[in-house]
Design an enzyme around this catalytic site. Structure first.
Site, PDB file in Angstrom:
ATOM      1  N   SER A   1      -3.029   9.521  -0.699  1.00  0.00           N
ATOM      2  CA  SER A   1      -2.175   8.916  -0.697  1.00  0.00           C
ATOM      3  C   SER A   1      -3.124   7.936   0.483  1.00  0.00           C
ATOM      4  O   SER A   1      -3.755   7.433   0.319  1.00  0.00           O
ATOM      5  CB  SER A   1      -0.977   9.837   0.138  1.00  0.00           C
ATOM      6  OG  SER A   1       0.196   8.345   0.365  1.00  0.00           O
TER       7      SER A   1
ATOM      8  N   ASP B   1       2.085   9.579  -5.783  1.00  0.00           N
ATOM      9  CA  ASP B   1       1.255  10.188  -5.213  1.00  0.00           C
ATOM     10  C   ASP B   1       0.457  11.408  -5.318  1.00  0.00           C
ATOM     11  O   ASP B   1       1.339  12.415  -5.640  1.00  0.00           O
ATOM     12  CB  ASP B   1       2.135  10.033  -3.686  1.00  0.00           C
ATOM     13  CG  ASP B   1       2.000  10.079  -2.265  1.00  0.00           C
ATOM     14  OD1 ASP B   1       1.206  11.151  -2.326  1.00  0.00           O
ATOM     15  OD2 ASP B   1       1.788   8.815  -2.020  1.00  0.00           O
TER      16      ASP B   1
END
Length: 254
Positions: free
Chosen positions: A44, A156
């Protein structure tokens, strides 16, 4: 850190949206202690910071980038009919900073973690386009549009490994430094749908992250409970928090 002088050190940077600014403070501390990083892996926002580190950018340079990175300004968000946004801004920033290039060209070996939203499998990106990989890894489900790479729809990486310690180990690191931004969560009342989605995502990851970071040789986990994951005005204070915690840990080890 005399005992680690001849070891290959890997840096595993966790996710946390705007909290990722704390990674810059950690990098500052590592530079002060003259700790050479041999491998970098990021999930991320950790993928975004990690990519800049791997391509030779120092903490001073990255700090200026992060201070001007208004990529998650939810104060002006207007959701589409699908409830999705695009995080192309992060990809554009990467291209502006390091040029349009592939992960394998990094000065320090780099790995970026994403999740295949079709299968739920972890995808470790090691030779793809850097900007696309960062966009995939930072693609918070329900907020950002999934990124297609190699015929896979990616989101993600925090879903599968928020602090990519195992990835760093597989890369060949002898000593692993993990940076966890979510060891403590703020429990204030969410104010809108974006905060609800972010909070739900954070709680989902918290238990798994605790298990992941147990395998790190050195864990830097600054107390960021007084911050939230979306307000970019916090960036200078977050950098300071990351720096202070890293300095404390490194002094204890020395």
């Amino acid at each position: 850190m005399e005992s680690g002088e001849n070891k290959k050190i890997g840096l595993a940077l966790g996710g946390g949206s705007v909290l990722g600014a704390a990674h810059v403070g950690v990098l500052k501390a590592l530079e002060e202690f003259d700790i050479k990083i041999s491998f970098v892996a990021g999930t991320s926002i950790g993928a975004f910071i990690g990519a800049l580190i791997a391509f030779g950018k120092d903490s001073e340079y990255i700090e200026e980038i992060v201070k001007n990175l208004n990529w998650l300004d939810i104060s002006s968000v207007s959701l589409s009919q699908y409830g999705l946004l695009s995080n192309k801004k992060l990809g554009n920033v990467i291209n502006e900073c390091i040029g349009k290039t592939d992960i394998i060209s990094a000065e320090i070996p780099l790995a970026i973690v994403a999740t295949d939203i079709s299968s739920g499998q972890k995808v470790v990106l090691k030779d793809e386009d850097v900007a696309s990989a960062v966009m995939a890894s930072t693609c918070i489900p329900g907020i950002f549009v999934p990124v297609e790479i190699n015929d896979k729809l990616l989101v993600d990486g925090g879903i599968v490994e928020n602090v990519p310690v195992s990835v760093i180990k597989d890369m060949g690191a002898d000593l692993i430094i993990g940076v966890d931004l979510k060891s403590k969560l703020r429990l204030n009342r969410p104010r809108n749908i974006i905060e609800v989605l972010l909070r739900s995502f954070d709680f989902t990851l918290q238990a798994a992250t605790r298990l992941q970071v147990e395998k790190a040789d050195i864990l830097i986990a600054p107390d960021l409970s007084n911050f939230n994951t979306f307000n970019v005005k916090q960036v200078p204070d977050l950098i300071e928090k990351g720096y202070d915690e890293a300095i404390k840990i490194l002094k204890e080890l020395r």
